[in-house]
Design a protein around this motif. Structure first.
Motif, PDB file in Angstrom:
ATOM      1  N   ILE A  14       5.149   5.130 -12.804  1.00  0.00           N
ATOM      2  CA  ILE A  14       5.871   3.875 -13.004  1.00  0.00           C
ATOM      3  C   ILE A  14       5.226   2.769 -12.187  1.00  0.00           C
ATOM      4  N   LEU A  15       4.998   1.638 -12.810  1.00  0.00           N
ATOM      5  CA  LEU A  15       4.586   0.430 -12.097  1.00  0.00           C
ATOM      6  C   LEU A  15       5.794  -0.488 -12.031  1.00  0.00           C
ATOM      7  N   ILE A  16       6.099  -0.952 -10.823  1.00  0.00           N
ATOM      8  CA  ILE A  16       7.241  -1.840 -10.657  1.00  0.00           C
ATOM      9  C   ILE A  16       6.825  -3.045  -9.826  1.00  0.00           C
ATOM     10  N   THR A  17       7.071  -4.229 -10.346  1.00  0.00           N
ATOM     11  CA  THR A  17       6.720  -5.445  -9.623  1.00  0.00           C
ATOM     12  C   THR A  17       7.897  -5.887  -8.746  1.00  0.00           C
ATOM     13  N   GLY A  18       7.572  -6.676  -7.727  1.00  0.00           N
ATOM     14  CA  GLY A  18       8.626  -7.157  -6.835  1.00  0.00           C
ATOM     15  C   GLY A  18       9.295  -6.028  -6.085  1.00  0.00           C
ATOM     16  N   ALA A  19       8.490  -5.091  -5.564  1.00  0.00           N
ATOM     17  CA  ALA A  19       9.047  -3.885  -4.941  1.00  0.00           C
ATOM     18  C   ALA A  19       9.238  -4.018  -3.439  1.00  0.00           C
ATOM     19  N   SER A  20       9.105  -5.209  -2.907  1.00  0.00           N
ATOM     20  CA  SER A  20       9.189  -5.382  -1.455  1.00  0.00           C
ATOM     21  C   SER A  20      10.613  -5.304  -0.927  1.00  0.00           C
ATOM     22  N   ARG A  21      11.598  -5.576  -1.779  1.00  0.00           N
ATOM     23  CA  ARG A  21      12.991  -5.627  -1.334  1.00  0.00           C
ATOM     24  C   ARG A  21      13.914  -5.503  -2.543  1.00  0.00           C
ATOM     25  N   GLY A  22      15.221  -5.495  -2.285  1.00  0.00           N
ATOM     26  CA  GLY A  22      16.214  -5.531  -3.350  1.00  0.00           C
ATOM     27  C   GLY A  22      16.107  -4.389  -4.338  1.00  0.00           C
ATOM     28  N   PHE A  23      16.411  -4.716  -5.607  1.00  0.00           N
ATOM     29  CA  PHE A  23      16.362  -3.706  -6.655  1.00  0.00           C
ATOM     30  C   PHE A  23      15.007  -3.010  -6.706  1.00  0.00           C
ATOM     31  N   GLY A  24      13.944  -3.777  -6.594  1.00  0.00           N
ATOM     32  CA  GLY A  24      12.607  -3.214  -6.736  1.00  0.00           C
ATOM     33  C   GLY A  24      12.335  -2.092  -5.764  1.00  0.00           C
ATOM     34  N   LYS A  25      12.673  -2.308  -4.520  1.00  0.00           N
ATOM     35  CA  LYS A  25      12.415  -1.277  -3.514  1.00  0.00           C
ATOM     36  C   LYS A  25      13.372  -0.095  -3.667  1.00  0.00           C
ATOM     37  N   LEU A  26      14.638  -0.386  -3.965  1.00  0.00           N
ATOM     38  CA  LEU A  26      15.604   0.685  -4.187  1.00  0.00           C
ATOM     39  C   LEU A  26      15.178   1.598  -5.328  1.00  0.00           C
ATOM     40  N   GLU A  50       2.714  -4.818   3.285  1.00  0.00           N
ATOM     41  CA  GLU A  50       3.238  -4.247   4.525  1.00  0.00           C
ATOM     42  C   GLU A  50       4.725  -3.913   4.393  1.00  0.00           C
ATOM     43  N   THR A  51       5.406  -4.578   3.465  1.00  0.00           N
ATOM     44  CA  THR A  51       6.831  -4.299   3.238  1.00  0.00           C
ATOM     45  C   THR A  51       7.045  -2.908   2.633  1.00  0.00           C
ATOM     46  N   LEU A  52       5.964  -2.287   2.183  1.00  0.00           N
ATOM     47  CA  LEU A  52       6.052  -0.965   1.561  1.00  0.00           C
ATOM     48  C   LEU A  52       5.603   0.150   2.503  1.00  0.00           C
ATOM     49  N   ALA A  53       5.301  -0.203   3.753  1.00  0.00           N
ATOM     50  CA  ALA A  53       4.748   0.763   4.702  1.00  0.00           C
ATOM     51  C   ALA A  53       5.679   1.957   4.915  1.00  0.00           C
ATOM     52  N   ASP A  54       6.990   1.722   4.923  1.00  0.00           N
ATOM     53  CA  ASP A  54       7.924   2.831   5.140  1.00  0.00           C
ATOM     54  C   ASP A  54       7.893   3.821   3.988  1.00  0.00           C
ATOM     55  N   LEU A  55       7.740   3.323   2.769  1.00  0.00           N
ATOM     56  CA  LEU A  55       7.662   4.222   1.616  1.00  0.00           C
ATOM     57  C   LEU A  55       6.348   5.004   1.627  1.00  0.00           C
ATOM     58  N   VAL A  56       5.271   4.349   2.024  1.00  0.00           N
ATOM     59  CA  VAL A  56       3.975   5.029   2.119  1.00  0.00           C
ATOM     60  C   VAL A  56       4.044   6.134   3.173  1.00  0.00           C
ATOM     61  N   ALA A  57       4.683   5.834   4.310  1.00  0.00           N
ATOM     62  CA  ALA A  57       4.789   6.827   5.386  1.00  0.00           C
ATOM     63  C   ALA A  57       5.583   8.044   4.941  1.00  0.00           C
ATOM     64  N   THR A  58       6.568   7.827   4.077  1.00  0.00           N
ATOM     65  CA  THR A  58       7.433   8.926   3.635  1.00  0.00           C
ATOM     66  C   THR A  58       6.854   9.684   2.451  1.00  0.00           C
ATOM     67  N   TYR A  59       6.258   8.949   1.503  1.00  0.00           N
ATOM     68  CA  TYR A  59       5.876   9.575   0.237  1.00  0.00           C
ATOM     69  C   TYR A  59       4.364   9.683   0.020  1.00  0.00           C
ATOM     70  N   GLY A  60       3.573   9.162   0.926  1.00  0.00           N
ATOM     71  CA  GLY A  60       2.133   9.362   0.901  1.00  0.00           C
ATOM     72  C   GLY A  60       1.457   8.929  -0.377  1.00  0.00           C
ATOM     73  N   ILE A  69       2.799   7.040  -3.812  1.00  0.00           N
ATOM     74  CA  ILE A  69       2.983   5.602  -3.993  1.00  0.00           C
ATOM     75  C   ILE A  69       1.663   4.879  -3.783  1.00  0.00           C
ATOM     76  N   LEU A  70       1.390   3.943  -4.669  1.00  0.00           N
ATOM     77  CA  LEU A  70       0.210   3.093  -4.568  1.00  0.00           C
ATOM     78  C   LEU A  70       0.670   1.654  -4.370  1.00  0.00           C
ATOM     79  N   PRO A  71       0.569   1.122  -3.164  1.00  0.00           N
ATOM     80  CA  PRO A  71       0.925  -0.286  -2.961  1.00  0.00           C
ATOM     81  C   PRO A  71      -0.172  -1.184  -3.538  1.00  0.00           C
ATOM     82  N   ILE A  72       0.232  -2.221  -4.247  1.00  0.00           N
ATOM     83  CA  ILE A  72      -0.721  -3.158  -4.839  1.00  0.00           C
ATOM     84  C   ILE A  72      -0.285  -4.575  -4.489  1.00  0.00           C
ATOM     85  N   LYS A  73      -1.179  -5.329  -3.877  1.00  0.00           N
ATOM     86  CA  LYS A  73      -0.885  -6.723  -3.571  1.00  0.00           C
ATOM     87  C   LYS A  73      -0.944  -7.529  -4.871  1.00  0.00           C
ATOM     88  N   LEU A  74       0.133  -8.234  -5.180  1.00  0.00           N
ATOM     89  CA  LEU A  74       0.184  -8.965  -6.445  1.00  0.00           C
ATOM     90  C   LEU A  74       1.063 -10.195  -6.335  1.00  0.00           C
TER      91      LEU A  74
END
Length: 273
Positions: A5-17, A37-47, A50-55
């Motif tokens: 799944i690709l999800i945009t606006g994943a830094s907070r709110g619905f997107g991150k949830l 950097e707002t996704l660092a906690d998810l990367v630390a947990t799920y390795g 998750i692929l963080p993409i700056k967009l």
């Protein structure tokens, strides 16, 4: 079977949830944000799941590159959720040109660029699911949110058209239409116009109406509905989130139909033959 799944606006709110809900059950997620950097906690947990993409979705080139990067990294894409967007609070008269253009640029064109980028990928695969995050304010309106209302009305029209165009390619299309939820959409994520005193009465009425206890839903409670939407063999074109949306929509449409009926004689006469 796990999904990608690709999800945009994943830094907070619905997107991150929602990103975390997918990761928890074993899906792979390409999560976009202006600041990864707002996704660092998810990367630390799920390795590697998750692929963080700056967009910045306002950039068509970046949007196409983000979709290509996700596809290349994971090898496939099953679902794209266009969630990036924000609310602009202010009356129509108060809204500056820059504010109006920026609202439409992000909420409409940003969604369009990601959609245009993913359709060829899904068409080549012969399957895929595009989910656009709209709002109950895409079918009805509130004062002080005119440009936001307009952006979501545009998303509704664009998406309903898209669904007709890509159905033959095996691509499913859905709109998520939340009512109000207790995210920071109306807080840190929102922008405000410069206020004119003549609209103080409208503004006070709006604030009073939106201070009702129980009006806003629990964002965390939406994740299960989104998982069901993604897993549906025949997903709906439209899905409300929250208990207030459908009663409100029924009331609004009953009023519209009554008004159209009342003016039908004039409308028919305008046909000319």
């Amino acid at each position: 079977m796990s999904k990608t799944i690709l999800i945009t606006g994943a830094s907070r709110g619905f997107g991150k949830l929602w990103a975390e809900a997918f990761l928890k059950r074993g899906d792979k997620v390409a999560a976009t944000a202006r600041n990864t950097e707002t996704l660092a906690d998810l990367v630390a947990t799920y390795g590697d799941a998750i692929l963080p993409i700056k967009l910045d979705v306002n950039s068509r080139d970046e949007s196409f590159a983000a979709v290509a990067k996700a596809k290349e990294h994971f090898g496939t894409l099953d679902v794209v959720i266009n969630n990036a967007g924000y609310g602009l609070f202010g009356t129509i008269e108060e809204t500056s040109e820059a504010e109006a253009r920026a609202q439409i640029e992000t909420n409409v064109f940003g969604l369009l660029w990601v959609t245009q980028a993913v359709v060829p990928v899904f068409r080549e695969q012969g399957y895929g699911h595009i989910i656009q995050v709209s709002s109950v304010l895409g079918i009805t309106t509130l004062p002080l949110l005119g440009l936001y209302n307009a952006s979501k009305f545009a998303v509704e029209g664009l998406t309903e058209t898209l669904a007709q165009e890509v159905k033959g390619f095996g691509i499913n299309v859905s709109l998520i239409e939340p009512n109000g939820f207790a995210t920071d959409w109306a807080g840190a994520s929102a922008l405000q116009t410069q206020q004119l005193d003549v609209y103080s009465e409208v503004r006070n009425a709006f604030n009073e109406a939106n201070s009702q206890e129980g009006l806003f839903g629990d964002p965390a409670a939406t994740s299960e509905a989104v998982l069901k939407l993604v897993d549906a063999a025949q997903p709906p074109l439209r899905l409300f989130l929250g208990k207030h949306a459908l009663p409100w929509a029924k009331q609004v449409y009953e009023g519209r139909i009554a008004e159209w009926d009342a003016w039908d004689e004039v409308a028919v006469a305008a046909h000319g033959n």
